[in-house]
Design a protein around this motif. Structure first.
Motif, PDB file in Angstrom:
ATOM      1  N   PRO B  75       0.816  -1.157  -0.070  1.00  0.00           N
ATOM      2  CA  PRO B  75       0.031  -0.130   0.004  1.00  0.00           C
ATOM      3  C   PRO B  75       0.834   1.336   0.140  1.00  0.00           C
ATOM      4  O   PRO B  75       0.345   2.237  -0.686  1.00  0.00           O
ATOM      5  N   SER B  76       2.001   1.213   0.557  1.00  0.00           N
ATOM      6  CA  SER B  76       2.938   2.199   0.774  1.00  0.00           C
ATOM      7  C   SER B  76       3.453   2.714  -0.590  1.00  0.00           C
ATOM      8  O   SER B  76       3.154   4.119  -1.145  1.00  0.00           O
ATOM      9  N   GLU B  77       3.447   1.742  -1.519  1.00  0.00           N
ATOM     10  CA  GLU B  77       3.903   2.123  -3.140  1.00  0.00           C
ATOM     11  C   GLU B  77       2.774   3.030  -3.827  1.00  0.00           C
ATOM     12  O   GLU B  77       3.061   3.826  -4.346  1.00  0.00           O
ATOM     13  N   LEU B  78       1.634   2.144  -3.536  1.00  0.00           N
ATOM     14  CA  LEU B  78       0.418   2.864  -4.037  1.00  0.00           C
ATOM     15  C   LEU B  78       0.076   4.173  -3.759  1.00  0.00           C
ATOM     16  O   LEU B  78      -0.230   5.147  -4.385  1.00  0.00           O
ATOM     17  N   ASN B  79       0.377   4.380  -2.394  1.00  0.00           N
ATOM     18  CA  ASN B  79      -0.276   5.877  -1.683  1.00  0.00           C
ATOM     19  C   ASN B  79       0.852   6.801  -2.324  1.00  0.00           C
ATOM     20  O   ASN B  79       0.705   7.955  -2.450  1.00  0.00           O
ATOM     21  N   ALA B  80       2.155   6.491  -2.383  1.00  0.00           N
ATOM     22  CA  ALA B  80       3.324   7.403  -2.920  1.00  0.00           C
ATOM     23  C   ALA B  80       2.998   7.825  -4.219  1.00  0.00           C
ATOM     24  O   ALA B  80       3.195   8.971  -4.663  1.00  0.00           O
ATOM     25  N   GLU B  81       2.021   7.280  -4.983  1.00  0.00           N
ATOM     26  CA  GLU B  81       1.772   7.688  -6.403  1.00  0.00           C
ATOM     27  C   GLU B  81       0.665   8.531  -6.172  1.00  0.00           C
ATOM     28  O   GLU B  81       0.506   9.403  -6.984  1.00  0.00           O
ATOM     29  N   ILE B  82      -0.160   8.490  -5.019  1.00  0.00           N
ATOM     30  CA  ILE B  82      -1.223   9.523  -5.028  1.00  0.00           C
ATOM     31  C   ILE B  82      -0.549  10.875  -4.184  1.00  0.00           C
ATOM     32  O   ILE B  82      -1.011  11.878  -4.405  1.00  0.00           O
ATOM     33  N   LEU B  83       0.212  10.466  -3.400  1.00  0.00           N
ATOM     34  CA  LEU B  83       0.724  11.697  -2.647  1.00  0.00           C
ATOM     35  C   LEU B  83       1.587  12.496  -3.077  1.00  0.00           C
ATOM     36  O   LEU B  83       2.722  12.323  -3.090  1.00  0.00           O
ATOM     37  N   THR B  84       1.063  13.536  -3.975  1.00  0.00           N
ATOM     38  CA  THR B  84       1.895  14.580  -4.446  1.00  0.00           C
ATOM     39  C   THR B  84       1.649  16.013  -3.770  1.00  0.00           C
ATOM     40  O   THR B  84       1.326  16.943  -4.319  1.00  0.00           O
ATOM     41  N   GLU B  85       1.442  15.807  -2.532  1.00  0.00           N
ATOM     42  CA  GLU B  85       0.981  16.835  -1.647  1.00  0.00           C
ATOM     43  C   GLU B  85       1.739  18.132  -1.937  1.00  0.00           C
ATOM     44  O   GLU B  85       1.032  19.097  -1.555  1.00  0.00           O
ATOM     45  N   ASP B  86       2.995  18.171  -2.181  1.00  0.00           N
ATOM     46  CA  ASP B  86       3.539  19.594  -2.018  1.00  0.00           C
ATOM     47  C   ASP B  86       3.168  20.709  -2.950  1.00  0.00           C
ATOM     48  O   ASP B  86       3.229  21.757  -2.622  1.00  0.00           O
TER      49      ASP B  86
END
Ligand SMILES: C[S@@+](CC[C@H](N)C(=O)[O-])C[C@H]1O[C@@H](n2cnc3c(N)ncnc32)[C@H](O)[C@@H]1O
Lengths: 495, 578
Positions: B75-86
């Motif tokens: 899941p960390s890999e998946l969420n990294a793809e979505i987390l472009t929060e900057d």
């Protein structure tokens, strides 16, 4: 009180899960006064207020001696009674629910129903005792340890009435005095559905607040009371409930115990954001399958709901479903952000929009003139034209042929308005008004447009290399992959 | 200890959610190949024993193996793809620039105080397919030659405009491409929510377009819950005698029955037991047959021995002393039961097969085997005209003994079918149900006169309808005005006309009509807003009420009515309710 295990084992089945064949003393009942006006009540045989009739509950729709509520079929409509306040009077109870019969409960006007029970009241009390209420009387006498004559048999008051219902989470929620904001049926029914809470599940809930959600969750997980009596592999449903506000804990604890839910709900006095969900050392961790967070900063509580902490409160053998309930979008964003960083999946958010719908018959037309709750303008073009012509005719008659009208006035049916209204009113009595007009529906006057945002997420069970190896051995693929791996083939067969 | 969906079990039904977001329903059998269509295929054993809710990636097939293997994507890999929060400037009106702290927007200023653009936005990008330097044909070539990730990288590298794009839309672009080319799917368990999602897309009318929120309302207001007696020491007999029976009419293919069964702890077989029998890989078909012959044998040996539920069906073959629950016509349980009333000869509960209950292949270990009873309208209302309800001829033991075993078997089978049917019909006609749940295309006003009298006082009445009109009619039948008129009639000792009063309006308390809709939101970092589109169609309406006992009824039961009046009221009750 912190970390206390609040359990009782009184052996009584919960009135929420088992409806006795008749209403019983010392059990919870819900008095339905009228729509959205419910009164939870523990039925008592013994009096503590000095009424001659024993325990009495006073409502807006009259007084109800418990003797008239015990030992009857659930759902019964019960008439109010005239009560004798006795020597001590009723000082305290009066303040809350005002006495004073007003038409009756259930929204039905008290039509002069010729009820034999009302007729009976004219007879002497002795008659009543003998023919109608021997069972009630006996019960009352027995539990008071007094001769049956001590508690007076209730005499019906002939006006208001209520219905006695077995309790459910829905009626309990609707009858709650709002200690906090509560989660209502449209939200909790959807939440429990989405959280896949089933009999045998374990759910963590914080904060417990007024216990509305708690009761619904208890019903959802319930699959029996005592683990010792059933087969060993059966998991027993539990609600682990947390609340940091001490008076609320005390009230809820008392309610749960009187509702026979202490074995199902484990209530803990705790700030879950700072102290997490672990229980006292001798109690194993909850092993939750589902989590419901109704508190201001769910992401702070979520820290303690991870897989790999020392005494993780989550079920290690299955997925964990989460719902957080927050009124503001900022809370949602912080929660979601936390979830994304901490391996939660299936993250989604929604709000439940529920409307209750009013259904009624709308009557429109000139023949409704002067009646109540109608629109007395013309219903059709024809009706409008007829009326216009009538007016036109009247006017022209008035101007051009006044004398003639005076001569044959009656024939020309020039009716005064008062006469017309009187006639309409008379006619209305024979009309079946409940079947006339257009059947229409609209939202109820007040709509709850926003309760809270519901964030859902799922935490799959942990899956490491070891698990994968185990599954691989159990379910080999050597054969399908090309038959080289003989060992795997065996494994596959054995499965 | 065990959890129903702790891991993927053999022969379970489950869903694969494909990159298109569509659900694919599969039954996972050991040692078979699962074909996902576009994504490719892989051996079922690679999913068996594995956890639900993970995303699985179909790996590229190696030379030496016949099929692809799978990888669990953390899941960390998946969420990294979505987390472009900057940095997340806007691509359209609805997505303001939202540099976030913990996902909470801090500022919305795109333009500085002096009017210069502080943050790059999409003002200058050009939406033009030609800016993708790779042709569709080239992409197809690439797809054949290399793995998904590689394709995406190549496509991105060849996208001329990409540098101009903001981080956000780049993330979005990546996401779009990821969806299209990565061979990933999520494995979801068979449960009510996923089943609804699945059927709603494929054939919504089959479940009367019932949404999960409607279903939640229906089950909550029905008060359906577990009502077995284990753990209650005292009063067990009394409580068990009447408790936990729900009457159901279901035109949703069994969805409503399944949901109620779930609440009553009847939907899932004990996973441990299921595991035991599944371990015998040779399938249940043969053992089932063995069990059936066995049941017949026992019957012919000791007629009338209708024991309780066998603890383990497979075991009974070896230990013939144990009482067994019949595969074909078990005697129904007394508590925690669902009685399904259906218009055709057979009920339609086909969706239940996804939960291991299939009337054509009965599993005596499934709780519904004994806790679900079905009967037709004819059997309820005119049982004498139903063939199954009529007692088959009785044959004396000494004659039976002279029969061939086949004939004897048929005889007992007939007896058993009749016994079951009689038990169900008599139990239903006895009434005193805890609740009535109705989701039917039939007119509720024709159903209620027959079913309301079967509900106990304080019991629950819940009716679902995709559209409001049928329920508006029901509300009208129980309106305040109609009730007042009805009471007026009986108080004048008149018999209310059954045409004007198809039901006795006094029998239901607080009739309420409501509708729920879960409004979905998008919750991508910094881009939280309601979904731009959602499912249309039926809104879904739920009618709820409690069955009550009006004052007059109570009096009549006590027999206090004088002759003339009593007759009138009885006739009323009969006419209005029966
Ligand atoms: C809105 S109420 C919950 C209502 C409840 N869900 C119901 O249906 O009745 C929120 C409750 O959470 C409690 N609470 C807030 N923060 C908490 C914390 N950190 N630990 C435990 N309880 C907390 C509050 O005291 C309050 O009673």
């Amino acid at each position: 009180m912190s970390n206390d295990v609040l359990e009782t084992t009184n052996g009584q089945p919960s009135p929420f899960f088992h409806t006795t064949s008749l209403t019983e003393a010392d059990s919870l009942a819900i008095l339905h006064l009228k729509r959205d006006s419910l009164l939870p009540l523990t039925l008592r045989t013994a009096a503590d207020e000095g009424y001659a009739e024993g325990a009495v509950t006073n409502t807006r729709f009259g007084s109800f001696p418990h003797s008239t509520l015990i030992g009857i079929e659930w759902g019964s409509q019960v008439r109010a009674s005239k009560v004798d306040t006795g020597s001590r009077g009723r000082k305290k109870k009066e303040t809350k629910e005002q006495l004073g019969p007003e038409g009756g409960g259930g929204g039905v006007p008290v039509v002069a129903v010729d009820d034999p029970r009302t007729r009976k009241k004219r007879k002497s009390d002795d008659d009543l005792t003998a023919s109608e209420l021997p069972a009630k009387k006996l019960k009352q006498g027995a539990s008071n340890g007094q001769p049956p004559v001590a508690a007076r048999v209730a005499v019906e008051a002939g006006s208001g009435f209520i219905h006695v219902l077995p309790p459910t989470p829905e009626t309990w929620t609707a009858s709650l005095d709002h200690r906090t904001q509560v989660v209502y049926t449209p939200d909790y029914s959807y939440i429990l559905q989405r959280l896949r809470v089933r009999p045998g599940s374990t759910i963590i809930e914080a904060g417990a607040g007024s216990g509305s959600f708690t009761h619904a969750a208890a019903r959802a997980v319930f699959n029996g009371y005592s683990p010792s009596l059933t087969n060993k592999s059966k998991r027993h449903g539990k609600v682990y409930s947390y609340e940091y506000h001490e008076p609320r804990v005390a009230t809820l604890c008392q309610e749960l115990s009187s509702h026979g839910l202490s074995n199902i709900v484990h209530l803990t006095h705790r700030d879950v954001c700072s102290s997490g969900f672990a229980l006292s050392p001798e109690h194993p961790p909850p092993q939750a399958d589902a989590i419901f967070l109704d508190l201001p900063a769910p992401w702070l509580a979520l820290k303690h709901l991870a897989r790999f902490t020392a005494d993780a409160p989550l079920n290690p053998h299955g997925p964990v479903h989460l719902c957080t309930f927050s009124p503001c979008i900022e809370q949602v964003m912080s929660t979601v952000s936390y979830l994304r960083r901490n391996a939660w999946t299936e993250i989604s958010m929604c709000e439940v929009q529920n409307r209750r719908i009013d259904v009624r018959r709308e009557r429109v037309g000139l023949k409704e003139e002067g009646l109540r709750g109608v629109n007395a303008s013309a219903a059709t073009v024809e009706e409008a034209i007829d009326r216009l012509r009538e007016v036109e005719c009247k006017l022209s008659d008035y101007h051009s042929n006044r004398a003639a009208v005076e001569v044959k006035g009656e024939q020309k049916k020039i009716q005064s308005k008062a006469e017309r209204l009187e006639k309409i009113k008379l006619e209305a009595e024979t009309r079946k008004l409940y079947m006339e007009g257009n059947l229409v529906q609209r939202s109820e006057p007040e709509v709850r447009t926003h309760t809270s945002y519901l964030v859902f997420a799922t935490l799959p069970r942990a899956w490491g290399e070891e698990d994968e190896r185990g599954a691989g051995e159990m379910w080999g693929v050597g054969e399908v992959m090309g038959g080289r791996d003989k060992v795997a083939v065996e494994g596959g067969k054995k499965g | 200890m065990s959890t129903v969906h702790s891991h993927i079990r053999p022969n379970a039904y489950l869903f694969l959610r494909l990159p298109s977001d569509l659900l694919k329903l599969i039954e996972i059998k050991p040692n078979t190949i699962i074909d996902t269509g576009k994504l490719g295929s892989f051996p079922s054993n690679l999913l068996l024993g594995r956890p639900y809710y993970y995303k699985y990636e179909i790996l590229d097939k190696t030379e030496s193996e016949a099929y692809s293997r799978l990888r669990i994507v953390p899941p960390s890999e998946l969420n990294a793809e979505i987390l472009t929060e900057d940095a997340t400037p806007s691509e359209s009106r609805g997505d303001p620039a939202t540099p976030t702290v913990n996902g909470v927007p801090e500022a919305y200023d795109l333009v500085g105080e002096d009017g210069t653009v502080v943050m790059k936005n999409n003002r200058l990008t050009i939406d033009d397919a030609s800016r993708q330097a790779l042709s569709q044909q080239e992409i197809e070539e690439l797809k054949k030659s290399s793995g998904g990730k590689e394709i995406i990288e190549k496509i991105l590298a060849n996208h001329a405009g990409l540098e101009e794009k903001t981080t956000f839309s780049k993330a979005k672009y990546t996401l779009r491409k990821t969806k299209k080319y990565l061979k990933r799917f999520t494995v979801l368990p068979m449960d009510m929510g996923n089943l609804i999602d699945y059927v709603m897309v494929k054939e919504a009318p089959r479940i009367m377009e019932m949404t999960e929120e409607s279903l939640g309302l229906v089950t909550a207001w029905s008060n359906a819950h577990y009502s077995g007696c284990d753990g209650i020491v005292e009063k067990a007999d009394e409580l068990c005698a009447g408790g936990g029976r729900w009457l159901v009419i279901d035109d949703t293919g069994g969805l409503v029955v399944a949901a109620l069964a779930e609440r009553m702890d009847l939907l899932f077989r004990d996973p441990e037991e299921a595991q035991d029998s599944a371990d015998q890989v040779n399938g249940t078909a043969t053992s089932n047959r063995a069990l059936e012959t066995f049941a017949l044998e026992v019957e012919s040996a000791q007629p009338g021995a209708n024991g309780g539920l066998a603890e383990n069906g497979q075991e009974t073959t070896d230990t013939p002393t144990k009482a067994t629950s019949h595969l074909d016509f078990p005697i129904p349980a007394r508590t925690d039961t669902i009685t399904l009333l259906h218009p055709a000869v057979q009920p339609n509960v086909s969706l239940l097969k996804y939960f291991g209950y299939d009337t054509n292949q009965p599993d005596p270990l499934h709780p519904l085997h004994t806790h679900l009873s079905t009967l037709s309208w004819l059997q309820l209302l005119q049982p004498e005209s139903d063939v199954t309800y009529r007692e088959p001829e009785h044959t004396a033991d000494h004659i039976l003994r002279t029969w061939k075993s086949g004939k004897r078997g048929t005889y007992w089978k007939k007896r058993r079918r009749w016994e079951r049917c009689k038990a169900i019909v008599d139990d239903a006609r006895r009434g005193e149900f805890d609740g009535l749940v109705l989701a039917s295309n039939m007119d509720p006003t024709s159903i209620l006169p027959h079913t309301i009298p079967l509900i106990r006082g304080g019991g629950h009445v819940v009716i679902f309808s995709p559209t409001p009109e049928p329920l508006v009619k029901v509300m009208d039948l129980y309106s305040k005005e109609r009730r007042a008129a009805y009471i007026n009639h009986i108080s004048k000792e008149e018999i209310p006309d059954p045409v004007d009063f198809p039901v006795d309006p006094r029998m239901l308390l607080a009739p309420t009509l409501q509708t729920s809709r879960a409004k979905e939101w998008q919750v991508l970092p910094g881009r939280t807003h309601p979904m731009m589109t959602s499912r249309g169609g039926a809104e879904g309406y739920v009618f709820t009420a409690r069955k009550v006992v009006p004052l007059e009824g109570g009096v009549m039961a006590k027999g206090n009515y004088a002759g003339k009046k009593r007759k009138a009221v009885e006739a009323v009750e009969g006419g209005a309710e029966g």
